[in-house]
Design a protein around this motif. Structure first.
Motif, PDB file in Angstrom:
ATOM      1  N   GLU A 103     114.109  19.259  77.754  1.00  0.00           N
ATOM      2  CA  GLU A 103     113.594  17.756  77.509  1.00  0.00           C
ATOM      3  C   GLU A 103     112.297  17.592  76.518  1.00  0.00           C
ATOM      4  O   GLU A 103     111.571  18.728  76.661  1.00  0.00           O
ATOM      5  CB  GLU A 103     113.007  17.058  78.583  1.00  0.00           C
ATOM      6  CG  GLU A 103     114.059  16.616  79.825  1.00  0.00           C
ATOM      7  CD  GLU A 103     113.522  16.263  81.129  1.00  0.00           C
ATOM      8  OE1 GLU A 103     114.456  15.224  81.599  1.00  0.00           O
ATOM      9  OE2 GLU A 103     112.506  16.386  81.214  1.00  0.00           O
ATOM     10  N   ALA A 104     112.242  16.705  75.604  1.00  0.00           N
ATOM     11  CA  ALA A 104     110.898  16.910  74.688  1.00  0.00           C
ATOM     12  C   ALA A 104     110.751  15.329  74.260  1.00  0.00           C
ATOM     13  O   ALA A 104     111.641  14.714  74.632  1.00  0.00           O
ATOM     14  CB  ALA A 104     111.460  17.433  73.320  1.00  0.00           C
ATOM     15  N   LEU A 105     109.477  15.114  73.889  1.00  0.00           N
ATOM     16  CA  LEU A 105     109.349  13.654  73.095  1.00  0.00           C
ATOM     17  C   LEU A 105     108.970  13.857  72.005  1.00  0.00           C
ATOM     18  O   LEU A 105     107.858  14.756  71.535  1.00  0.00           O
ATOM     19  CB  LEU A 105     108.040  13.283  74.159  1.00  0.00           C
ATOM     20  CG  LEU A 105     107.696  11.622  73.935  1.00  0.00           C
ATOM     21  CD1 LEU A 105     108.848  10.674  74.337  1.00  0.00           C
ATOM     22  CD2 LEU A 105     106.411  11.286  74.080  1.00  0.00           C
ATOM     23  N   LEU A 106     109.526  12.999  70.863  1.00  0.00           N
ATOM     24  CA  LEU A 106     109.165  13.167  69.512  1.00  0.00           C
ATOM     25  C   LEU A 106     108.612  12.029  69.163  1.00  0.00           C
ATOM     26  O   LEU A 106     108.989  10.790  69.387  1.00  0.00           O
ATOM     27  CB  LEU A 106     110.441  13.527  68.672  1.00  0.00           C
ATOM     28  CG  LEU A 106     110.658  13.772  67.349  1.00  0.00           C
ATOM     29  CD1 LEU A 106     109.533  14.831  66.934  1.00  0.00           C
ATOM     30  CD2 LEU A 106     111.789  14.115  66.790  1.00  0.00           C
ATOM     31  N   ILE A 107     107.310  12.286  68.459  1.00  0.00           N
ATOM     32  CA  ILE A 107     106.606  11.013  68.076  1.00  0.00           C
ATOM     33  C   ILE A 107     106.306  11.280  66.529  1.00  0.00           C
ATOM     34  O   ILE A 107     105.893  12.057  66.087  1.00  0.00           O
ATOM     35  CB  ILE A 107     105.052  11.010  68.744  1.00  0.00           C
ATOM     36  CG1 ILE A 107     105.116  11.175  70.238  1.00  0.00           C
ATOM     37  CG2 ILE A 107     104.274   9.923  68.088  1.00  0.00           C
ATOM     38  CD1 ILE A 107     104.014  11.543  70.917  1.00  0.00           C
TER      39      ILE A 107
END
Length: 160
Positions: free
Chosen positions: A40-44
C-alpha cells in the motif's frame, strides 16, 4: 577569453517549495519490486509538479510530469524522486500508466546504473478532498484516514 572563478560555492542543499495538493491516490500493488515490498502507498500530487509518496517503508518527495491534467485523474505520469534515504541518497525514475476504467496501473521503475527496468502493477483510487491531506502525517495516520479507500482497493484486488 572566458574567465573561470578560482572557487565556486556549491550549496549543500536547496529549498524547493512543495506546492498545494491537487490530487491524491491510494495505491495497492499486486506485483512489487523485491527491495520495496510495500503493498500500500499514498501518492500526493501538488500544483507545482512536486509529489510525496508514503508507504510502510517509504516517505520521500520528487517531481512529476503528467501527460494529462493531474486534477482530472492522471493517466500517464513520469516521476523522478529526489535523493532520499529511501533510495540510498540517490534517485529513482518511475513511469506510471493508469487505466481510469479499471483502476489498474502499471509502473516501470528505473534505478541509476541499472539497465534493467523493474515492472510493478496494481490498482489506484483517488481520495476525496485532496486539499485536506495532511502532508506532515505519518504513514499510520494516513492509512487510518484513508482506511475506507484502502479497503476498497483490497476488495478490488481480490476480485481480479
Amino acid at each position: 577569453m572566458l574567465s573561470i572563478p578560482e572557487s565556486i560555492s556549491i550549496p549543500e542543499s536547496i529549498s524547493i517549495p512543495l506546492g498545494q495538493p491537487v490530487f491524491v491516490q491510494a495505491l495497492r500493488y499486486t506485483a512489487l519490486f523485491d527491495q520495496k515490498p510495500f503493498a500500500e502507498a499514498l501518492l500526493i500530487y501538488t500544483d507545482n509538479g512536486a509529489y510525496k509518496i508514503m508507504s510502510p517503508g517509504e516517505d520521500h518527495y520528487g517531481s512529476y510530469v503528467s501527460y494529462t491534467d493531474v486534477a482530472a485523474n492522471p493517466q500517464h505520469v513520469i516521476f523522478l524522486s529526489w535523493p532520499s534515504e529511501d533510495w540510498d541518497r540517490n534517485v529513482a525514475s518511475h513511469t506510471l500508466t493508469f487505466n481510469p476504467d479499471s483502476a489498474a496501473f502499471t509502473q516501470v521503475l528505473v534505478l541509476p546504473g541499472n539497465p534493467v527496468p523493474r515492472s510493478q502493477y496494481g490498482y489506484a483510487l483517488p481520495t476525496p478532498d485532496p486539499q485536506s491531506v495532511d502532508m506532515a502525517a505519518s504513514w499510520g495516520q494516513v492509512r487510518d484516514t484513508y482506511a475506507d479507500i484502502f479497503g476498497q482497493l483490497e476488495i478490488l484486488t481480490a476480485a481480479r
